[in-house]
Design a protein around this motif. Structure first.
Motif, PDB file in Angstrom:
ATOM      1  N   ASP A 103       0.987 -24.111   0.973  1.00 15.69           N
ATOM      2  CA  ASP A 103       2.002 -24.822   1.766  1.00 15.69           C
ATOM      3  C   ASP A 103       3.402 -24.204   1.658  1.00 15.69           C
ATOM      4  OD1 ASP A 103       3.021 -25.648  -0.696  1.00 15.69           O
ATOM      5  OD2 ASP A 103       2.533 -27.762  -0.419  1.00 15.69           O
ATOM      6  N   LYS A 104       3.485 -23.052   1.039  1.00 10.65           N
ATOM      7  CA  LYS A 104       4.724 -22.281   0.900  1.00 10.65           C
ATOM      8  C   LYS A 104       5.799 -23.002   0.079  1.00 10.65           C
ATOM      9  CE  LYS A 104       6.048 -20.725   4.909  1.00 10.65           C
ATOM     10  NZ  LYS A 104       6.292 -20.129   6.201  1.00 10.65           N
ATOM     11  N   SER A 105       5.375 -23.862  -0.834  1.00  5.72           N
ATOM     12  CA  SER A 105       6.343 -24.542  -1.700  1.00  5.72           C
ATOM     13  C   SER A 105       6.624 -23.751  -2.978  1.00  5.72           C
ATOM     14  CB  SER A 105       5.842 -25.954  -2.052  1.00  5.72           C
ATOM     15  OG  SER A 105       4.612 -25.883  -2.750  1.00  5.72           O
ATOM     16  N   GLN A 106       5.822 -22.707  -3.246  1.00 11.38           N
ATOM     17  CA  GLN A 106       6.011 -21.904  -4.450  1.00 11.38           C
ATOM     18  C   GLN A 106       5.817 -20.423  -4.117  1.00 11.38           C
ATOM     19  OE1 GLN A 106       2.882 -21.742  -7.600  1.00 11.38           O
ATOM     20  NE2 GLN A 106       4.450 -22.783  -8.809  1.00 11.38           N
ATOM     21  N   LEU A 107       6.867 -19.645  -4.340  1.00 11.43           N
ATOM     22  CA  LEU A 107       6.790 -18.202  -4.131  1.00 11.43           C
ATOM     23  C   LEU A 107       6.106 -17.571  -5.341  1.00 11.43           C
ATOM     24  CD1 LEU A 107       7.573 -15.740  -2.381  1.00 11.43           C
ATOM     25  CD2 LEU A 107       9.767 -15.702  -3.603  1.00 11.43           C
ATOM     26  N   LYS A 108       5.077 -16.777  -5.087  1.00 13.37           N
ATOM     27  CA  LYS A 108       4.309 -16.171  -6.161  1.00 13.37           C
ATOM     28  C   LYS A 108       4.676 -14.714  -6.408  1.00 13.37           C
ATOM     29  CE  LYS A 108       0.460 -19.288  -5.732  1.00 13.37           C
ATOM     30  NZ  LYS A 108       0.388 -19.717  -7.130  1.00 13.37           N
ATOM     31  N   ALA A 109       4.931 -13.962  -5.335  1.00 11.20           N
ATOM     32  CA  ALA A 109       5.250 -12.538  -5.480  1.00 11.20           C
ATOM     33  C   ALA A 109       5.995 -12.084  -4.233  1.00 11.20           C
ATOM     34  CB  ALA A 109       3.987 -11.705  -5.667  1.00 11.20           C
ATOM     35  N   ILE A 110       6.783 -11.049  -4.414  1.00 11.66           N
ATOM     36  CA  ILE A 110       7.500 -10.432  -3.302  1.00 11.66           C
ATOM     37  C   ILE A 110       7.456  -8.924  -3.484  1.00 11.66           C
ATOM     38  CG2 ILE A 110       9.727 -10.710  -4.461  1.00 11.66           C
ATOM     39  CD1 ILE A 110      10.982 -11.141  -1.691  1.00 11.66           C
ATOM     40  N   VAL A 111       7.304  -8.199  -2.378  1.00 11.62           N
ATOM     41  CA  VAL A 111       7.235  -6.744  -2.438  1.00 11.62           C
ATOM     42  C   VAL A 111       8.043  -6.148  -1.290  1.00 11.62           C
ATOM     43  CG1 VAL A 111       5.090  -6.552  -1.072  1.00 11.62           C
ATOM     44  CG2 VAL A 111       5.660  -4.757  -2.714  1.00 11.62           C
ATOM     45  N   TRP A 112       8.689  -5.035  -1.572  1.00 11.42           N
ATOM     46  CA  TRP A 112       9.289  -4.186  -0.541  1.00 11.42           C
ATOM     47  C   TRP A 112       8.439  -2.928  -0.491  1.00 11.42           C
ATOM     48  CZ3 TRP A 112      15.375  -3.967  -0.887  1.00 11.42           C
ATOM     49  CH2 TRP A 112      15.902  -5.203  -0.482  1.00 11.42           C
ATOM     50  N   CYS A 113       7.851  -2.660   0.664  1.00  6.74           N
ATOM     51  CA  CYS A 113       7.015  -1.480   0.854  1.00  6.74           C
ATOM     52  C   CYS A 113       7.701  -0.517   1.807  1.00  6.74           C
ATOM     53  CB  CYS A 113       5.658  -1.869   1.450  1.00  6.74           C
ATOM     54  SG  CYS A 113       4.679  -2.909   0.363  1.00  6.74           S
ATOM     55  N   GLY A 114       7.795   0.728   1.384  1.00  8.06           N
ATOM     56  CA  GLY A 114       8.328   1.782   2.241  1.00  8.06           C
ATOM     57  C   GLY A 114       7.181   2.577   2.840  1.00  8.06           C
ATOM     58  N   PHE A 115       7.337   2.958   4.104  1.00  2.14           N
ATOM     59  CA  PHE A 115       6.327   3.743   4.812  1.00  2.14           C
ATOM     60  C   PHE A 115       7.005   4.891   5.544  1.00  2.14           C
ATOM     61  CE2 PHE A 115       4.876  -0.655   4.664  1.00  2.14           C
ATOM     62  CZ  PHE A 115       3.611  -0.523   4.123  1.00  2.14           C
ATOM     63  N   VAL A 116       6.328   6.022   5.581  1.00  6.77           N
ATOM     64  CA  VAL A 116       6.798   7.197   6.317  1.00  6.77           C
ATOM     65  C   VAL A 116       5.822   7.458   7.452  1.00  6.77           C
ATOM     66  CG1 VAL A 116       7.200   9.697   6.174  1.00  6.77           C
ATOM     67  CG2 VAL A 116       7.904   8.212   4.284  1.00  6.77           C
ATOM     68  N   HIS A 117       6.350   7.650   8.656  1.00  5.78           N
ATOM     69  CA  HIS A 117       5.507   8.021   9.791  1.00  5.78           C
ATOM     70  C   HIS A 117       5.052   9.458   9.555  1.00  5.78           C
ATOM     71  CE1 HIS A 117       3.753   7.328  13.597  1.00  5.78           C
ATOM     72  NE2 HIS A 117       4.555   8.108  14.304  1.00  5.78           N
ATOM     73  N   TYR A 118       3.744   9.695   9.731  1.00  4.45           N
ATOM     74  CA  TYR A 118       3.162  10.948   9.264  1.00  4.45           C
ATOM     75  C   TYR A 118       2.191  11.505  10.294  1.00  4.45           C
ATOM     76  CZ  TYR A 118       1.406  14.083   5.600  1.00  4.45           C
ATOM     77  OH  TYR A 118       1.082  15.185   4.843  1.00  4.45           O
ATOM     78  N   ASN A 119       2.271  12.824  10.492  1.00  6.00           N
ATOM     79  CA  ASN A 119       1.356  13.538  11.372  1.00  6.00           C
ATOM     80  C   ASN A 119       0.231  14.096  10.506  1.00  6.00           C
ATOM     81  OD1 ASN A 119       0.094  15.711  12.858  1.00  6.00           O
ATOM     82  ND2 ASN A 119       1.784  15.523  14.322  1.00  6.00           N
ATOM     83  N   LEU A 120      -0.958  13.566  10.713  1.00  6.93           N
ATOM     84  CA  LEU A 120      -2.101  13.954   9.888  1.00  6.93           C
ATOM     85  C   LEU A 120      -2.559  15.384  10.159  1.00  6.93           C
ATOM     86  CD1 LEU A 120      -3.954  10.582  10.358  1.00  6.93           C
ATOM     87  CD2 LEU A 120      -2.814  11.355   8.268  1.00  6.93           C
TER      88      LEU A 120
END
Length: 160
Positions: A103-120
């Protein structure tokens, strides 16, 4: 049609992802966050990163993760995960994701994720297309706090 800036989904914490204390294993939080984001990109923005990699030879690779564990997610618990794009430029994205109890009454974890656009194919950083930049502009939901540490302090600080 207006695109959502914050996307949300629910997940059940599974036995194989837990430690002996019936808490979600620290390393598994990223799996839950990434699964959420991948599903919500398809559902809300019609971006299938795997199809894109296969057909265009381009996608995003993880470049960084900053995570804090505030409360344990427990075996068989339903959690709510939210995410939003908090930064973008011509080849980078930063997404904040938050895990709560159901019910979103308790925050359990938070993350900042960085991504790079990549040509495979070329194995090099790729510039975002004009269409992608337009999409990012529409869904961009910045956080005024610039460092992860300050963000965590602001979350832990009692509301006045």
């Amino acid at each position: 049609m207006k695109l959502p800036k914050i996307v949300e989904s629910k997940a059940k914490i599974r036995f194989q992802d837990c430690d002996p204390f019936n808490h979600l294993n620290n390393g598994k939080y990223l799996d839950y966050f990434m699964n959420h984001r991948e599903d919500e990109l398809i559902k809300n923005y019609n971006i299938d990163i795997y199809k894109m990699a296969k057909t265009e030879g381009k996608s995003w690779v993880s470049s960084s993760n900053q995570i804090v564990y505030l409360k344990p997610a427990l075996l068989m618990e339903i959690v709510t995960i939210e995410s939003q794009l908090i930064h973008y430029d011509n080849s980078n994205l930063k997404v904040e994701m938050r895990m709560y109890n159901e019910d979103k009454s308790q925050l359990k974890a938070i993350v900042w994720c960085g991504f790079v656009h990549y040509n495979l194919m070329s194995q090099k950083r790729e510039q975002h297309s004009e269409d992608m930049m337009t999409l990012f502009s529409a869904i961009y939901n910045p956080i005024t706090i610039t460092t992860f540490e300050e963000r965590i302090k602001s979350i832990k600080r009692p509301k006045s």
